[in-house]
Design an enzyme around this catalytic site. Sequence first.
Site, short mmCIF file in Angstrom:
data_model
loop_
_atom_site.label_atom_id
_atom_site.label_comp_id
_atom_site.label_asym_id
_atom_site.label_seq_id
_atom_site.Cartn_x
_atom_site.Cartn_y
_atom_site.Cartn_z
CD GLU A 163 -25.78 24.24 26.91
OE1 GLU A 163 -25.85 25.16 26.08
OE2 GLU A 163 -25.62 24.45 28.12
CD GLU A 349 -21.22 24.25 29.47
OE1 GLU A 349 -21.83 25.35 29.60
OE2 GLU A 349 -20.95 23.74 28.37
C1 BGC Z 1 -22.46 26.55 26.60
C2 BGC Z 1 -21.14 27.25 26.68
C3 BGC Z 1 -21.37 28.71 27.06
C4 BGC Z 1 -21.99 28.74 28.44
C5 BGC Z 1 -22.25 30.15 28.97
C6 BGC Z 1 -23.45 26.94 27.67
O1 BGC Z 1 -24.67 27.21 27.06
O2 BGC Z 1 -22.31 25.16 26.49
O3 BGC Z 1 -20.47 27.10 25.47
O4 BGC Z 1 -20.23 29.48 26.97
O5 BGC Z 1 -23.22 28.06 28.43
O6 BGC Z 1 -23.15 30.82 28.18
#
Ligand code: BGC
Length: 444
Positions: A163, A349
Amino acid sequence: MSFQKDFLWGAAAASYQVEGAYQEDGKGLNIWDVYTREPGHVAFNENGDVACDHYHRFKEDVALMKQIGLKAYRLSISWTRVIPNGTGEVNPAGIAFYNALIDELLAAGIEPLVTIFHWDYPYALHCRGGWLNPASSDWFEAYTRVLVDSFSDRVRYWMTINEPQVFITDGYKNGNFAPFMKHPDGDLIRMTHNVLLAHGKAVRTIRAHAKRTPIVGFAPTGPCVVPASNAPEDIERARAASFDFNRNNYTSSNAWWGDPIVLGHYSPRAYELFGDLMPKENPEEMALISQKLDFYGANIYWSMQGGELGTTLTGCPKSNLAWPLTPDVMYWSIRFLHERYQLPLMITENGMAGHDWVALDGKVHDPDRIDYLTRYLRSCKRAVEEGLPLIGYMHWSIMDNFEWARGYDQRFGLIHVDYGTQKRTLKDSAYWYASVIAENGENL
Ligand code: BGC
């Protein structure tokens, strides 16, 4: 068509959010170690000094991953655990830790997916100007070389940067994340260019030196805009909005980063908005930045604008962080990102913060997370059924952890962590995810 046979069902975490052991065995300090010491930046003034103590408990954690049946685990490397000052001397104990973690994963039948940088930038390099320093991409390349030389006999999957949107916007523009700074556009554009060069040099290094054929990508945020309806003009409007940006949101956008990295040029919009502030076009640099990738990673939580730019999502179901539930964002992002960048996709993610606690029966009941995941995974399945190439899905997160400026208050894990005792408890969603994995998503 359904999920490919070797679909990577996985989960993710990041070094600073789980490891702890912030000063152990020769580790150097990073910007989160340093700036969380100043009160007022993080909820309850918490920090990642101990976090989930994964540094000492990784064997137990890998055993739990195995119990869930994960095919893959996305981890990140702490730059200063490996090179305490960011450049120069390598710390053998840091290498030994990741060797042990990688070996443990492989022995459990879990593919390690390595992210080279997930925001824990070396403090020593920050003091030398960090991403503003023209040498910053060379520092990153040298660091990457150490990782490739140390781990590429076993690691096949590499992601350069997590990100860029968020660490640049929150860290250097809005001042919400370490190093909690607010820079003007000119600096942010210069940093962008250095981050892009760092990505490109890392890809070059991985390809040149990996001992096993590498599979290389990066992990940007990837949410696109969900069309307001299936009418062609609404779809077109959403597609265009997904890759547009303005002076306020450019560092958070898809195309600001994705276009140079995959298409080999900055979006024309960037020149329209910033003119002379943009770097002079340099074909050699752009070729370096846009070397071939094997997949486009996408961290996806919610459709930023609902259905239209600027639309608020009043009345929409929301997670504990007030993030709206917009499961269609999976399908549309996979589709739009693939159309534009012509690469296989990996969801690097996805997940939600919930109200999770150990109930009187000793279990953690999180039906909301199961419902959320069912919806989001069905949306992935729709993409797969339409023939879009999706190679993996990494749930965020494997376990509750340090949620950056929000500290430990927000729980994203499949595994509950009691921070007082470091006791781990599989949540109901972990058992549910185990069955999804066992069935390769057939019954979603
Ligand atoms: C990030 C994580 C974060 C997750 C939830 C993403 O922006 O890569 O490190 O914990 O979102 O906020």
